[in-house]
Design a protein around this motif. Sequence first.
Motif, PDB file in Angstrom:
ATOM      1  N   PHE A 130      54.920  75.720  57.870  1.00  0.00           N
ATOM      2  CA  PHE A 130      55.221  75.254  59.248  1.00  0.00           C
ATOM      3  C   PHE A 130      56.081  76.528  59.869  1.00  0.00           C
ATOM      4  O   PHE A 130      56.765  77.439  59.197  1.00  0.00           O
ATOM      5  CB  PHE A 130      56.000  73.806  59.154  1.00  0.00           C
ATOM      6  CG  PHE A 130      55.115  72.951  58.911  1.00  0.00           C
ATOM      7  CD1 PHE A 130      54.310  72.333  59.805  1.00  0.00           C
ATOM      8  CD2 PHE A 130      55.000  72.466  57.753  1.00  0.00           C
ATOM      9  CE1 PHE A 130      53.321  71.059  59.585  1.00  0.00           C
ATOM     10  CE2 PHE A 130      54.099  71.579  57.472  1.00  0.00           C
ATOM     11  CZ  PHE A 130      53.409  70.749  58.154  1.00  0.00           C
ATOM     12  N   ALA A 138      61.403  71.627  58.180  1.00  0.00           N
ATOM     13  CA  ALA A 138      60.394  71.392  57.424  1.00  0.00           C
ATOM     14  C   ALA A 138      60.486  70.782  55.817  1.00  0.00           C
ATOM     15  O   ALA A 138      59.667  70.223  55.264  1.00  0.00           O
ATOM     16  CB  ALA A 138      59.420  72.610  57.117  1.00  0.00           C
ATOM     17  N   ASP A 159      59.124  67.075  61.289  1.00  0.00           N
ATOM     18  CA  ASP A 159      58.428  68.194  60.397  1.00  0.00           C
ATOM     19  C   ASP A 159      58.464  67.972  59.002  1.00  0.00           C
ATOM     20  O   ASP A 159      57.429  68.178  58.427  1.00  0.00           O
ATOM     21  CB  ASP A 159      59.037  69.605  60.443  1.00  0.00           C
ATOM     22  CG  ASP A 159      58.561  70.409  62.049  1.00  0.00           C
ATOM     23  OD1 ASP A 159      57.668  69.658  62.560  1.00  0.00           O
ATOM     24  OD2 ASP A 159      59.165  71.419  62.421  1.00  0.00           O
ATOM     25  N   PHE A 160      59.388  67.469  58.354  1.00  0.00           N
ATOM     26  CA  PHE A 160      59.230  67.488  56.912  1.00  0.00           C
ATOM     27  C   PHE A 160      58.573  66.272  56.475  1.00  0.00           C
ATOM     28  O   PHE A 160      58.020  66.328  55.466  1.00  0.00           O
ATOM     29  CB  PHE A 160      60.763  67.175  56.422  1.00  0.00           C
ATOM     30  CG  PHE A 160      61.579  65.945  56.617  1.00  0.00           C
ATOM     31  CD1 PHE A 160      61.216  64.831  55.780  1.00  0.00           C
ATOM     32  CD2 PHE A 160      62.536  65.894  57.747  1.00  0.00           C
ATOM     33  CE1 PHE A 160      62.163  63.504  56.109  1.00  0.00           C
ATOM     34  CE2 PHE A 160      63.291  64.957  57.818  1.00  0.00           C
ATOM     35  CZ  PHE A 160      62.924  63.489  57.052  1.00  0.00           C
ATOM     36  N   ARG A 177      55.664  65.497  58.317  1.00  0.00           N
ATOM     37  CA  ARG A 177      54.256  66.138  58.377  1.00  0.00           C
ATOM     38  C   ARG A 177      54.181  67.228  57.145  1.00  0.00           C
ATOM     39  O   ARG A 177      53.100  67.242  56.627  1.00  0.00           O
ATOM     40  CB  ARG A 177      54.318  67.109  59.571  1.00  0.00           C
ATOM     41  CG  ARG A 177      53.609  66.361  60.744  1.00  0.00           C
ATOM     42  CD  ARG A 177      54.174  67.304  61.862  1.00  0.00           C
ATOM     43  NE  ARG A 177      53.232  68.428  62.061  1.00  0.00           N
ATOM     44  CZ  ARG A 177      52.217  68.762  62.444  1.00  0.00           C
ATOM     45  NH1 ARG A 177      51.445  67.925  62.776  1.00  0.00           N
ATOM     46  NH2 ARG A 177      51.570  69.949  62.466  1.00  0.00           N
ATOM     47  N   LEU A 178      55.061  67.694  56.578  1.00  0.00           N
ATOM     48  CA  LEU A 178      54.973  68.682  55.266  1.00  0.00           C
ATOM     49  C   LEU A 178      54.525  67.740  54.012  1.00  0.00           C
ATOM     50  O   LEU A 178      53.864  68.149  53.168  1.00  0.00           O
ATOM     51  CB  LEU A 178      56.135  69.411  54.967  1.00  0.00           C
ATOM     52  CG  LEU A 178      56.271  70.312  53.822  1.00  0.00           C
ATOM     53  CD1 LEU A 178      54.993  71.328  54.140  1.00  0.00           C
ATOM     54  CD2 LEU A 178      57.642  71.024  53.459  1.00  0.00           C
ATOM     55  N   VAL A 221      52.974  64.840  54.219  1.00  0.00           N
ATOM     56  CA  VAL A 221      51.566  64.739  54.379  1.00  0.00           C
ATOM     57  C   VAL A 221      50.718  65.797  53.972  1.00  0.00           C
ATOM     58  O   VAL A 221      49.892  65.481  52.948  1.00  0.00           O
ATOM     59  CB  VAL A 221      51.282  64.327  56.122  1.00  0.00           C
ATOM     60  CG1 VAL A 221      49.786  63.728  56.047  1.00  0.00           C
ATOM     61  CG2 VAL A 221      52.074  63.167  56.234  1.00  0.00           C
ATOM     62  N   ALA A 222      51.068  67.022  54.133  1.00  0.00           N
ATOM     63  CA  ALA A 222      50.381  68.236  53.960  1.00  0.00           C
ATOM     64  C   ALA A 222      50.421  68.204  52.548  1.00  0.00           C
ATOM     65  O   ALA A 222      49.515  68.972  52.026  1.00  0.00           O
ATOM     66  CB  ALA A 222      51.052  69.296  54.684  1.00  0.00           C
ATOM     67  N   TYR A 264      60.456  59.540  52.709  1.00  0.00           N
ATOM     68  CA  TYR A 264      60.640  60.182  53.668  1.00  0.00           C
ATOM     69  C   TYR A 264      61.108  59.555  55.044  1.00  0.00           C
ATOM     70  O   TYR A 264      62.167  59.864  55.652  1.00  0.00           O
ATOM     71  CB  TYR A 264      59.411  61.098  54.123  1.00  0.00           C
ATOM     72  CG  TYR A 264      59.223  62.543  53.196  1.00  0.00           C
ATOM     73  CD1 TYR A 264      58.839  62.010  51.785  1.00  0.00           C
ATOM     74  CD2 TYR A 264      59.076  63.548  53.577  1.00  0.00           C
ATOM     75  CE1 TYR A 264      58.684  62.999  50.964  1.00  0.00           C
ATOM     76  CE2 TYR A 264      58.766  64.602  52.517  1.00  0.00           C
ATOM     77  CZ  TYR A 264      58.757  64.244  51.293  1.00  0.00           C
ATOM     78  OH  TYR A 264      58.344  65.323  50.418  1.00  0.00           O
TER      79      TYR A 264
END
Lengths: 343, 330
Positions: free
Chosen positions: A100, A106, B226-227, B229-230, B232-233, B245
Amino acid sequence: MTENSVPVLSVQNLRVSFDTQDGTVHAVDGVSFDAYAGETICIVGESGSGKSVMASSIMRLNNSSTATTEGRILVKGLDVLSASEEEVRGIRGSEVAMIFQDPMSALNPYFTVGKQIAEAYVVHHPGASKHEIHDVVLAMMIKVGIPSPEKRIDEYPHQFSGGMRQRIVIAIALINNPKILIADEPTTALDVTVQAQILDLMMSLQKEFGMTIILITHDLGVVAEVAQDVIVMYAGHIVEQSHVDALFHAPTHPYSWGLLGSVASYGDNKRGGLLTISGSPPSLISLPVGCSFHPRCAHSKGEGSVCMTDSPSLRSVGSDGSRSACHLADDVLVSVGRRGFRS
Amino acid sequence: MFLFVVRRLFFAVVLLLAVSVFTYLLFALLPTDPAALTCGIHCKPETVLANRIRLGYDKPVLEQYWQFLRGIFVGRDYGLGQTAFSCPAPSLGYSFNQHACVTSLIGETFPVTAFLAIGAFILWMIIGIGVGAIAALNKGKWQDRFATGFAAVGVSLPTFYIGLLVLFSVVIWFQILPFPSYESPLDNFSAFITAMILPWLVLAVLSAASYTRLTRNGMLEAMNEDFVRLGVAKGLRLRVILLRYVMRQALIPIVTIAGLDFAGLLGGAIITESVFSLPGMGRMSIRAVVDSDLPVLVGTTMVAAVFIVAANVIVDIAYGFLDPRVRVSS
């Protein structure tokens, strides 16, 4: 590019739209491209051109309650968009990984970096022993250049600098040796000196792991440095896809010219400052009829011409495999006379 | 971390001392003569004087305060000879209205308040966080609208209104339950539950409203991080992402407010106890206000203050465990 082999990633006619209160936003509107093993594709374009949304779609990270996604995205023969949640989960982090933009946000602030790297490994290696996990994480931390990893493995993200955090994010991304790495502006939030280090790291790890990198960036300097193929996006469309040399020496779309012209370089003052693309990107809710770039295009043929009536499709132009979505691409090529853009 | 705790505890003690000073000033500042309150209107002046000396109200305020403070640690003796009596440590004074040591009065009423608080607290955390989580996971759908509506209604309705309404409908109208009459759970457990179920529910549902809102908004905010989303990624399971999370982040403000709310409740749920006739500390202190029973008032205020200050310390320490960023920087 090895034309004969099967692409590791194939995006086919991808459309992503978001329902908002003001109307439907067509963030990505009919995007197709293939990526092959080991190559680096850069995706460039202004903010809001659909780069990030397109990239998130590859791992199906867009919010399913607001986004409507159509088309096909094939990873290892699996269509990510129609696969079950469990199938997609199996691909996330193991086949396709993502870096990201902002390493400050992130990482999960509540767990040590070691745990977060381990978590990414364990989810795809359920039987791994504690000892094995520890070794793998430590080895990865060394690979991404974290000094004294034995000590830092138990520290929290806020104890790391931005560049070090981005290294941790890269470690998380690469721990399962993915085939495809999507990097969404991985250096934008970092200091200039750190940017080069992170890019170098990514490129050397790409050589070691042999993965395909899809790099989203604003920075054409980065593109020139690392890319083989470049995709230029505008208002949700691909307007040009070219080999990096072709793009820099003979761009086939007026928008690409504009982008290249607006790069600042030392000694530009003689020309009277930076060139800019006049106007602003169109609203993605109601795109201009015809070519969506025509209101800003210096070459548009004006009222009643094909530029105003038909949306151009991406087609091959020239002899070096470039694809362009400009009605006038051939004329434009002729008028530039294929002299180097930078000359 | 250890230093942090020690420092925090030290300030807590200082704060409690300050509270005790201000509370005790009641005696000096109020126009009522505490000694005169010890017996009725037909009291002889000699009796008032005798009581004044016996209870120590003839001494200067500062000395009275010192006696009070001393009493907390070593207990306190009143009067001399045959009429002498004592309140053992920790003595919070003697109620001349009820003819009993304040500490033993609190000892009788506090369990009621504690049972009410604990039961309601468990219920409201489950309801509040549960409904909030369901709302966040179904954002924009009917579950979310229902939860948001519930939160708005719950926050704006006063306890005495809902309490009386529930009491009236359940007990008098539909006669599902008998009129609540408190019994100790050790003596008669089913009677205890029968008496407590309505106050628990009323208190829980009304308090849960703000927790629903906190949980919903906290989770939705976290889901945009964002974390997450990370996470999930990485390919993590939804359950893991939600717990490790999303909830992890949403829980921090909830813990803070829950600690303070619970402590406030331990100091006495005045309205709920009054509506449902529960012989708890809240009802006792409101009665003490009406009767000018100053020693009881001072005693219950001190107990409530101890809970609030203790909760603050615990929440601060818990914060360090929940958020590593607070831990290291302190």
